[in-house]
Design a protein around this motif. Sequence first.
Motif, PDB file in Angstrom:
ATOM      1  N   ILE A  92       0.852  -1.193   0.000  1.00 52.61           N
ATOM      2  CA  ILE A  92       0.000   0.000   0.000  1.00 52.61           C
ATOM      3  C   ILE A  92       0.886   1.241   0.000  1.00 52.61           C
ATOM      4  CG2 ILE A  92      -1.759   1.283   1.256  1.00 52.61           C
ATOM      5  CD1 ILE A  92      -2.659  -1.384   2.482  1.00 52.61           C
ATOM      6  N   LEU A  93       0.606   2.163  -0.885  1.00 53.66           N
ATOM      7  CA  LEU A  93       1.408   3.380  -1.003  1.00 53.66           C
ATOM      8  C   LEU A  93       0.956   4.417   0.008  1.00 53.66           C
ATOM      9  CD1 LEU A  93       1.462   3.659  -4.911  1.00 53.66           C
ATOM     10  CD2 LEU A  93       3.154   2.577  -3.422  1.00 53.66           C
ATOM     11  N   ASP A  94       1.914   5.204   0.503  1.00 54.68           N
ATOM     12  CA  ASP A  94       1.554   6.280   1.426  1.00 54.68           C
ATOM     13  C   ASP A  94       1.301   7.566   0.638  1.00 54.68           C
ATOM     14  OD1 ASP A  94       4.047   7.426   0.802  1.00 54.68           O
ATOM     15  OD2 ASP A  94       5.006   6.586   2.592  1.00 54.68           O
ATOM     16  N   ASP A  95       0.967   8.633   1.361  1.00 51.79           N
ATOM     17  CA  ASP A  95       0.611   9.892   0.699  1.00 51.79           C
ATOM     18  C   ASP A  95       1.769  10.446  -0.130  1.00 51.79           C
ATOM     19  OD1 ASP A  95      -1.745   9.542   1.993  1.00 51.79           O
ATOM     20  OD2 ASP A  95      -1.749  11.476   3.043  1.00 51.79           O
ATOM     21  N   VAL A  96       2.993  10.319   0.382  1.00 53.61           N
ATOM     22  CA  VAL A  96       4.156  10.840  -0.348  1.00 53.61           C
ATOM     23  C   VAL A  96       4.343  10.073  -1.661  1.00 53.61           C
ATOM     24  CG1 VAL A  96       6.657  11.161  -0.290  1.00 53.61           C
ATOM     25  CG2 VAL A  96       5.295  11.619   1.754  1.00 53.61           C
ATOM     26  N   ASP A  97       4.183   8.749  -1.604  1.00 48.87           N
ATOM     27  CA  ASP A  97       4.307   7.934  -2.814  1.00 48.87           C
ATOM     28  C   ASP A  97       3.257   8.333  -3.846  1.00 48.87           C
ATOM     29  OD1 ASP A  97       6.357   6.493  -1.647  1.00 48.87           O
ATOM     30  OD2 ASP A  97       5.033   4.901  -0.919  1.00 48.87           O
ATOM     31  N   LEU A  98       2.028   8.487  -3.394  1.00 51.92           N
ATOM     32  CA  LEU A  98       0.942   8.848  -4.310  1.00 51.92           C
ATOM     33  C   LEU A  98       1.159  10.247  -4.885  1.00 51.92           C
ATOM     34  CD1 LEU A  98      -1.992   7.366  -2.192  1.00 51.92           C
ATOM     35  CD2 LEU A  98      -1.150   6.487  -4.393  1.00 51.92           C
ATOM     36  N   PHE A  99       1.704  11.129  -4.050  1.00 53.02           N
ATOM     37  CA  PHE A  99       2.056  12.477  -4.535  1.00 53.02           C
ATOM     38  C   PHE A  99       3.082  12.394  -5.665  1.00 53.02           C
ATOM     39  CE2 PHE A  99       5.397  15.735  -4.177  1.00 53.02           C
ATOM     40  CZ  PHE A  99       4.697  16.846  -4.611  1.00 53.02           C
ATOM     41  N   GLU A 100       4.138  11.598  -5.451  1.00 55.06           N
ATOM     42  CA  GLU A 100       5.195  11.480  -6.466  1.00 55.06           C
ATOM     43  C   GLU A 100       4.639  10.909  -7.772  1.00 55.06           C
ATOM     44  OE1 GLU A 100       8.037  12.714  -6.286  1.00 55.06           O
ATOM     45  OE2 GLU A 100       8.584  12.886  -4.175  1.00 55.06           O
ATOM     46  N   ILE A 101       3.766   9.926  -7.652  1.00 54.04           N
ATOM     47  CA  ILE A 101       3.194   9.318  -8.859  1.00 54.04           C
ATOM     48  C   ILE A 101       2.289  10.302  -9.589  1.00 54.04           C
ATOM     49  CG2 ILE A 101       1.572   7.539  -9.646  1.00 54.04           C
ATOM     50  CD1 ILE A 101       2.795   5.718  -7.479  1.00 54.04           C
ATOM     51  N   LYS A 102       1.538  11.086  -8.816  1.00 62.38           N
ATOM     52  CA  LYS A 102       0.658  12.081  -9.442  1.00 62.38           C
ATOM     53  C   LYS A 102       1.470  13.151 -10.172  1.00 62.38           C
ATOM     54  CE  LYS A 102      -2.755  15.673  -8.422  1.00 62.38           C
ATOM     55  NZ  LYS A 102      -3.490  16.419  -7.373  1.00 62.38           N
ATOM     56  N   VAL A 103       2.467  13.702  -9.490  1.00 62.97           N
ATOM     57  CA  VAL A 103       3.282  14.764 -10.102  1.00 62.97           C
ATOM     58  C   VAL A 103       3.995  14.244 -11.336  1.00 62.97           C
ATOM     59  CG1 VAL A 103       5.274  16.265  -9.754  1.00 62.97           C
ATOM     60  CG2 VAL A 103       3.566  16.046  -7.951  1.00 62.97           C
ATOM     61  N   PRO A 145      -0.034  20.245  -8.598  1.00 59.93           N
ATOM     62  CA  PRO A 145       0.963  19.247  -8.157  1.00 59.93           C
ATOM     63  C   PRO A 145       0.978  19.043  -6.643  1.00 59.93           C
ATOM     64  CG  PRO A 145       2.053  21.315  -8.661  1.00 59.93           C
ATOM     65  CD  PRO A 145       0.605  21.505  -9.038  1.00 59.93           C
ATOM     66  N   THR A 146      -0.155  18.639  -6.094  1.00 58.50           N
ATOM     67  CA  THR A 146      -0.253  18.306  -4.672  1.00 58.50           C
ATOM     68  C   THR A 146      -1.076  17.030  -4.552  1.00 58.50           C
ATOM     69  OG1 THR A 146      -2.263  19.641  -4.423  1.00 58.50           O
ATOM     70  CG2 THR A 146      -0.139  20.715  -3.929  1.00 58.50           C
ATOM     71  N   PHE A 147      -1.008  16.395  -3.386  1.00 57.97           N
ATOM     72  CA  PHE A 147      -1.866  15.234  -3.164  1.00 57.97           C
ATOM     73  C   PHE A 147      -2.339  15.218  -1.722  1.00 57.97           C
ATOM     74  CE2 PHE A 147      -2.733  10.933  -1.750  1.00 57.97           C
ATOM     75  CZ  PHE A 147      -3.735  10.587  -2.652  1.00 57.97           C
ATOM     76  N   TYR A 148      -3.619  14.786  -1.583  1.00 58.15           N
ATOM     77  CA  TYR A 148      -4.256  14.705  -0.270  1.00 58.15           C
ATOM     78  C   TYR A 148      -5.381  13.687  -0.400  1.00 58.15           C
ATOM     79  CZ  TYR A 148      -7.066  16.314   3.747  1.00 58.15           C
ATOM     80  OH  TYR A 148      -7.790  16.382   4.912  1.00 58.15           O
ATOM     81  N   ILE A 149      -5.698  12.978   0.679  1.00 59.97           N
ATOM     82  CA  ILE A 149      -6.857  12.089   0.653  1.00 59.97           C
ATOM     83  C   ILE A 149      -8.088  12.981   0.750  1.00 59.97           C
ATOM     84  CG2 ILE A 149      -8.048  10.149   1.745  1.00 59.97           C
ATOM     85  CD1 ILE A 149      -5.435   9.341   0.536  1.00 59.97           C
ATOM     86  N   TYR A 150      -8.630  13.327  -0.427  1.00 59.39           N
ATOM     87  CA  TYR A 150      -9.711  14.314  -0.496  1.00 59.39           C
ATOM     88  C   TYR A 150     -11.031  13.758   0.072  1.00 59.39           C
ATOM     89  CZ  TYR A 150      -6.382  16.331  -3.798  1.00 59.39           C
ATOM     90  OH  TYR A 150      -5.248  16.833  -4.385  1.00 59.39           O
ATOM     91  N   ASP A 151     -11.862  14.681   0.562  1.00 61.67           N
ATOM     92  CA  ASP A 151     -13.191  14.297   1.063  1.00 61.67           C
ATOM     93  C   ASP A 151     -14.011  13.621  -0.018  1.00 61.67           C
ATOM     94  OD1 ASP A 151     -12.418  15.448   3.405  1.00 61.67           O
ATOM     95  OD2 ASP A 151     -13.778  17.175   3.279  1.00 61.67           O
ATOM     96  N   SER A 152     -13.787  14.028  -1.257  1.00 60.44           N
ATOM     97  CA  SER A 152     -14.584  13.507  -2.368  1.00 60.44           C
ATOM     98  C   SER A 152     -14.319  12.031  -2.645  1.00 60.44           C
ATOM     99  CB  SER A 152     -14.319  14.312  -3.643  1.00 60.44           C
ATOM    100  OG  SER A 152     -12.924  14.392  -3.906  1.00 60.44           O
ATOM    101  N   TYR A 153     -13.294  11.476  -2.037  1.00 55.14           N
ATOM    102  CA  TYR A 153     -13.021  10.052  -2.217  1.00 55.14           C
ATOM    103  C   TYR A 153     -14.092   9.186  -1.528  1.00 55.14           C
ATOM    104  CZ  TYR A 153      -8.344  10.449  -4.251  1.00 55.14           C
ATOM    105  OH  TYR A 153      -7.284  10.691  -5.091  1.00 55.14           O
ATOM    106  N   SER A 154     -14.719   9.725  -0.433  1.00 61.94           N
ATOM    107  CA  SER A 154     -15.623   8.893   0.354  1.00 61.94           C
ATOM    108  C   SER A 154     -16.579   9.759   1.168  1.00 61.94           C
ATOM    109  CB  SER A 154     -14.803   7.987   1.279  1.00 61.94           C
ATOM    110  OG  SER A 154     -15.573   7.467   2.324  1.00 61.94           O
ATOM    111  N   GLU A 155     -17.863   9.440   1.059  1.00 62.93           N
ATOM    112  CA  GLU A 155     -18.853  10.147   1.854  1.00 62.93           C
ATOM    113  C   GLU A 155     -18.633   9.855   3.343  1.00 62.93           C
ATOM    114  OE1 GLU A 155     -21.646  12.826   2.588  1.00 62.93           O
ATOM    115  OE2 GLU A 155     -20.986  12.311   0.554  1.00 62.93           O
ATOM    116  N   VAL A 156     -18.206   8.631   3.609  1.00 56.14           N
ATOM    117  CA  VAL A 156     -17.918   8.252   4.999  1.00 56.14           C
ATOM    118  C   VAL A 156     -16.782   9.101   5.551  1.00 56.14           C
ATOM    119  CG1 VAL A 156     -17.048   6.399   6.491  1.00 56.14           C
ATOM    120  CG2 VAL A 156     -18.718   5.880   4.698  1.00 56.14           C
ATOM    121  N   LEU A 157     -15.744   9.296   4.740  1.00 59.84           N
ATOM    122  CA  LEU A 157     -14.596  10.102   5.157  1.00 59.84           C
ATOM    123  C   LEU A 157     -15.026  11.536   5.424  1.00 59.84           C
ATOM    124  CD1 LEU A 157     -11.524  10.308   5.612  1.00 59.84           C
ATOM    125  CD2 LEU A 157     -11.298  10.881   3.187  1.00 59.84           C
TER     126      LEU A 157
END
Length: 487
Positions: A92-103, A145-157
């Motif tokens: 499982i990738l962490d936020d930094v990993d997902l950020f790097e992949i997105k950028v 060029p940023t990454f965050y676990i956005y609210d839009s990913y999940s109504e539960v979140l």
Amino acid sequence: MRFIDDKSLNRLGFKTLLNRVETLSLYGNDKLKKLKNYNKGEEQELEAEFSKMEVFLKYSQSDRDTVRNIEGIIHRLKDIKNVLKNCLKGNILDDVDLFEIKVQGMLMESLNEYLEKFPKELEVFRLNDISKVLEALDPDGEKVPTFYIYDSYSEVLKEIRDKKKSIEKKIFSTSDIDEIGRLKEERLSVLVEEEQEELRIRQILSAEVLKYGEVYLENIDKIGNLDFLMAKVRFAQQYGGKRAKISTEMKISAKGLVNIEVREMLDSKGKNFTPIDIELASGVTIITGANMGGKSVALKTITENLLLFNYGFFVVADEAEFPIVDFVFFVSDDMQDISKGLSTFGAEIMKLKEVNVFLELGTGFVVFDEFARGTNPKEGQKFVKALAECLNDKDSISLITTHFDGIAQANMNHYEVVGLKNVDFNKLKTKIEISVNSMSLIQDYMDYRLERSDDSEVPKDALNIAKLIGIDEKFANIILQEYSKED
């Protein structure tokens, strides 16, 4: 089969030369570090590489702005191969990993917009579509060029975070110590829920990245190849590299061949490098000439450009034709191996044993610079003559420099350094007498060109050079008497 040993590469200064090849990214640098020579049977692949370099060179001259933009994007890329490989293992990738992949994905998309402008011959560098990954990592379509676990990913979140904010407001609005303690306990419980939901989302996102992990790696490979190709083109532009023809036979033909380092050294002293014209074929070629005549430089110049060619670079020449070879040996007179207790001659004999093995396995390029110089002249002459005769029967291209007479036979290719052959010695001696640097003046008059010779005798420039420097007259007369005994 090994192509060339590290000691020879260091002796030739070839690794230092490759340090001048400037890539823009770690991906391109990785290609340079893992540089491999082309093998027999890969002539079409080498031809295709040269064609791509030639097309890119022309394109870069016609659309410099696009090339600058491509260079700028490639320069900004970080190495994320380990992140992708970690994902491909199912982690499982962490936020930094997902950020790097997105950028990196955003940069790839921007890069591809410019690569779409490339001519058809370069379409191999166009990248694969990764828009699905970017949609997953940028659910709100903000394209920043940023990454965050956005609210839009999940109504539960979203509900959990709203609840957390509400508790935090209550904490800040009350002064009751007991109430604050209770609210903090409640907030801690909500934080655990938030982390669990974020982990679930990262699992989903990691799975999405996993689907395109190989696609990302393929794009990275294309970018590395493009970066390296652009670096080779810049290298050619900087030093005057030209595309060489690929010979289907064991022959080398070159006009205006240049050694980059020696040329620069001479330029710094206000002197000119004498380019080399030469034709070599299977069998042996002998190069003779006076000391200071540039024989060793000629060998290094030919070998350096042969290596550039076999590694997929343009050569530094007016025009040239080289073959793909199975191996390269460069055996010079500085091979003393103290660690093994070997003299120069002993080290040369050990290397000769290795050369003979390779000569039986394939066809290559073999250089012996002043072989057997470290033994006595009578024996040395016999060794060099035997070496020349043995190599002349092989299909490989062999090159020998020597100061011994009688080595070059009628069935061998023989070049001679022009040296001081055409110099007016009386005129030169007069200049030397009033000069503060006689050696430099002699070098200025030395003609470093190579010309074909039918003579098996080597030039006797040593005595002339000694006289010019100022040898004792009695000593000179004795040497002349020794020369007369040979006639």
